[in-house]
Design a protein around this motif. Structure first.
Motif, PDB file in Angstrom:
ATOM      1  N   ARG A  39      -0.861 -42.265 -17.910  1.00  0.00           N
ATOM      2  CA  ARG A  39      -1.866 -41.739 -17.161  1.00  0.00           C
ATOM      3  C   ARG A  39      -2.858 -42.989 -17.143  1.00  0.00           C
ATOM      4  NH1 ARG A  39      -5.739 -36.324 -16.974  1.00  0.00           N
ATOM      5  NH2 ARG A  39      -6.865 -36.816 -15.160  1.00  0.00           N
ATOM      6  N   ARG A  40      -3.549 -43.531 -15.979  1.00  0.00           N
ATOM      7  CA  ARG A  40      -4.516 -44.584 -15.993  1.00  0.00           C
ATOM      8  C   ARG A  40      -5.286 -44.667 -14.731  1.00  0.00           C
ATOM      9  NH1 ARG A  40       0.529 -48.218 -15.606  1.00  0.00           N
ATOM     10  NH2 ARG A  40       0.814 -48.677 -13.290  1.00  0.00           N
ATOM     11  N   ARG A  41      -6.435 -45.351 -14.791  1.00  0.00           N
ATOM     12  CA  ARG A  41      -7.375 -45.693 -13.537  1.00  0.00           C
ATOM     13  C   ARG A  41      -6.421 -46.660 -12.760  1.00  0.00           C
ATOM     14  NH1 ARG A  41     -11.135 -42.783 -11.181  1.00  0.00           N
ATOM     15  NH2 ARG A  41     -11.909 -42.327 -13.393  1.00  0.00           N
ATOM     16  N   GLU A  74      -0.565 -41.363 -12.224  1.00  0.00           N
ATOM     17  CA  GLU A  74       0.553 -40.872 -13.220  1.00  0.00           C
ATOM     18  C   GLU A  74       1.452 -42.019 -12.590  1.00  0.00           C
ATOM     19  OE1 GLU A  74       1.041 -38.687 -16.888  1.00  0.00           O
ATOM     20  OE2 GLU A  74      -0.476 -38.738 -15.296  1.00  0.00           O
ATOM     21  N   ALA A  75       1.629 -42.954 -13.877  1.00  0.00           N
ATOM     22  CA  ALA A  75       2.977 -44.012 -13.780  1.00  0.00           C
ATOM     23  C   ALA A  75       4.148 -43.469 -14.613  1.00  0.00           C
ATOM     24  CB  ALA A  75       2.439 -45.248 -14.033  1.00  0.00           C
ATOM     25  N   LEU A  76       5.303 -43.489 -13.945  1.00  0.00           N
ATOM     26  CA  LEU A  76       6.609 -42.938 -14.848  1.00  0.00           C
ATOM     27  C   LEU A  76       7.624 -43.999 -14.436  1.00  0.00           C
ATOM     28  CD1 LEU A  76       5.221 -40.156 -13.115  1.00  0.00           C
ATOM     29  CD2 LEU A  76       6.513 -39.467 -15.320  1.00  0.00           C
ATOM     30  N   THR A  77       8.179 -44.111 -15.296  1.00  0.00           N
ATOM     31  CA  THR A  77       9.898 -44.788 -15.176  1.00  0.00           C
ATOM     32  C   THR A  77      10.984 -43.722 -15.665  1.00  0.00           C
ATOM     33  OG1 THR A  77       8.879 -46.729 -15.858  1.00  0.00           O
ATOM     34  CG2 THR A  77      11.210 -46.784 -15.939  1.00  0.00           C
ATOM     35  N   VAL A  78      11.770 -43.601 -14.926  1.00  0.00           N
ATOM     36  CA  VAL A  78      12.652 -42.397 -15.016  1.00  0.00           C
ATOM     37  C   VAL A  78      14.148 -43.164 -14.791  1.00  0.00           C
ATOM     38  CG1 VAL A  78      13.528 -40.399 -14.315  1.00  0.00           C
ATOM     39  CG2 VAL A  78      10.807 -40.824 -14.164  1.00  0.00           C
ATOM     40  N   LEU A  79      14.952 -42.752 -15.700  1.00  0.00           N
ATOM     41  CA  LEU A  79      16.385 -43.151 -15.487  1.00  0.00           C
ATOM     42  C   LEU A  79      17.267 -41.883 -15.245  1.00  0.00           C
ATOM     43  CD1 LEU A  79      18.465 -45.569 -15.516  1.00  0.00           C
ATOM     44  CD2 LEU A  79      18.861 -45.236 -17.995  1.00  0.00           C
ATOM     45  N   ALA A  83      -2.390 -31.603 -10.375  1.00  0.00           N
ATOM     46  CA  ALA A  83      -1.381 -30.974 -11.477  1.00  0.00           C
ATOM     47  C   ALA A  83      -0.350 -31.671 -12.049  1.00  0.00           C
ATOM     48  CB  ALA A  83      -0.732 -29.774 -10.710  1.00  0.00           C
ATOM     49  N   ALA A  84       0.045 -32.959 -11.471  1.00  0.00           N
ATOM     50  CA  ALA A  84       1.092 -33.738 -12.122  1.00  0.00           C
ATOM     51  C   ALA A  84       0.610 -34.213 -13.266  1.00  0.00           C
ATOM     52  CB  ALA A  84       1.305 -34.750 -11.308  1.00  0.00           C
ATOM     53  N   ALA A  85      -0.929 -34.511 -13.516  1.00  0.00           N
ATOM     54  CA  ALA A  85      -1.290 -34.802 -15.111  1.00  0.00           C
ATOM     55  C   ALA A  85      -0.805 -33.810 -16.147  1.00  0.00           C
ATOM     56  CB  ALA A  85      -2.887 -35.154 -14.947  1.00  0.00           C
ATOM     57  N   ARG A  86      -0.745 -32.587 -15.959  1.00  0.00           N
ATOM     58  CA  ARG A  86      -0.627 -31.584 -16.808  1.00  0.00           C
ATOM     59  C   ARG A  86       1.093 -31.129 -16.683  1.00  0.00           C
ATOM     60  NH1 ARG A  86      -4.868 -29.815 -13.405  1.00  0.00           N
ATOM     61  NH2 ARG A  86      -3.489 -28.273 -12.556  1.00  0.00           N
ATOM     62  N   GLU A  87       1.938 -31.854 -15.814  1.00  0.00           N
ATOM     63  CA  GLU A  87       3.153 -31.162 -15.710  1.00  0.00           C
ATOM     64  C   GLU A  87       4.039 -32.176 -16.755  1.00  0.00           C
ATOM     65  OE1 GLU A  87       6.579 -29.659 -15.169  1.00  0.00           O
ATOM     66  OE2 GLU A  87       4.860 -28.973 -14.371  1.00  0.00           O
TER      67      GLU A  87
END
Length: 242
Positions: A108-110, A129-134, A156-160
């Motif tokens: 999570r970042r600015r 929210e930056a995510l890397t998913v495989l 809500a994505a920050a809490r998920e």
């Protein structure tokens, strides 16, 4: 002079009828094609004619024939419908394959300048929210995903935790999108992506860059990288009317 088209051979008519059920999605991947006996009764023709139609579908890669089991709608490659926002989890499970995913990285970042560029935002001060998913299909790496979620639109994505569903599936369930944008390109796999997809560095990949919007605000920006030899894009459309 009016040219009259020659009628199709009977086996080609049957092939076309069955092909329509496959391409329309009425028969999804893994669906069992009616037996030759049933098709003979349905179309009022010989078993040899039906066999020729099924053989033509198998040669085209649309069905797989299994000895003593029958014929089934094939899914030899992943197919993504170009003009739809599809759910990777549903795509894989719908083809009869086992699905799982791993979140490789999350932060999570600015929003940075490069984040704003990916989201298509000229300026702004908000968190992402930056995510890397495989994603895996039958334990084989299927697609590498880099995703940014705009927390100003989806706080809500920050809490998920994304423990039950991957981010893309969760977003489709949680927030309606009103507009989407696709960019499709070919790339050679860099070291990190090649490692995670279990392919050679520099191997050809198909990359889909997608943004979804709600009332003009970007919900998410995602870059999906697929092994090129295992993925194809499908589009079905009609001529424009004037």
């Amino acid at each position: 002079m009016v040219s009259i088209a020659e009628p199709l051979p009977r086996y080609a008519e049957i092939r076309r009828a069955l092909e329509e059920k496959i391409l329309s999605g009425e028969w999804p991947p893994g669906h069992r094609v009616p037996s030759e006996h049933d098709l003979v009764a349905q179309f009022g023709c010989s078993r040899m004619t039906v066999n020729k139609a099924i053989s033509a579908l198998a040669a085209a890669g649309l069905v797989v024939r299994r000895r003593r089991s029958g014929s089934f709608v094939a899914a030899p490659k992943s197919q993504e419908t170009v003009l739809e926002v599809h759910d990777i989890k549903a795509e894989i499970t719908g083809s009869g394959r086992a699905y799982r995913y791993v979140i490789l990285d999350r932060e999570r970042r600015r929003a940075r300048p490069e984040d704003l560029a990916r989201l298509g935002a000229a300026r702004g001060s908000f968190d992402v929210e930056a995510l890397t998913v495989l994603h895996f299909a039958d334990e084989r790496p299927f697609v590498h995903e880099r995703r940014l979620i705009n927390l100003a639109v989806v706080p809500a994505a920050a809490r998920e935790a994304f423990a039950a569903s991957p981010p893309g599936t969760w977003l489709l369930e949680q927030i309606p999108w009103t507009e989407a944008e696709h960019i499709i390109r070919a790339e050679n796999a860099g070291a990190d992506v090649a490692h995670h997809l279990a392919i050679a560095r520099g191997a050809a990949c198909l990359v889909v860059v997608r943004r979804t919007f709600q009332a003009g605000a970007t919900i998410t920006a995602v870059t999906l990288t697929y092994p090129g030899e295992r993925h194809q894009l499908v589009a079905r459309f009609s001529p424009a009317t004037r």
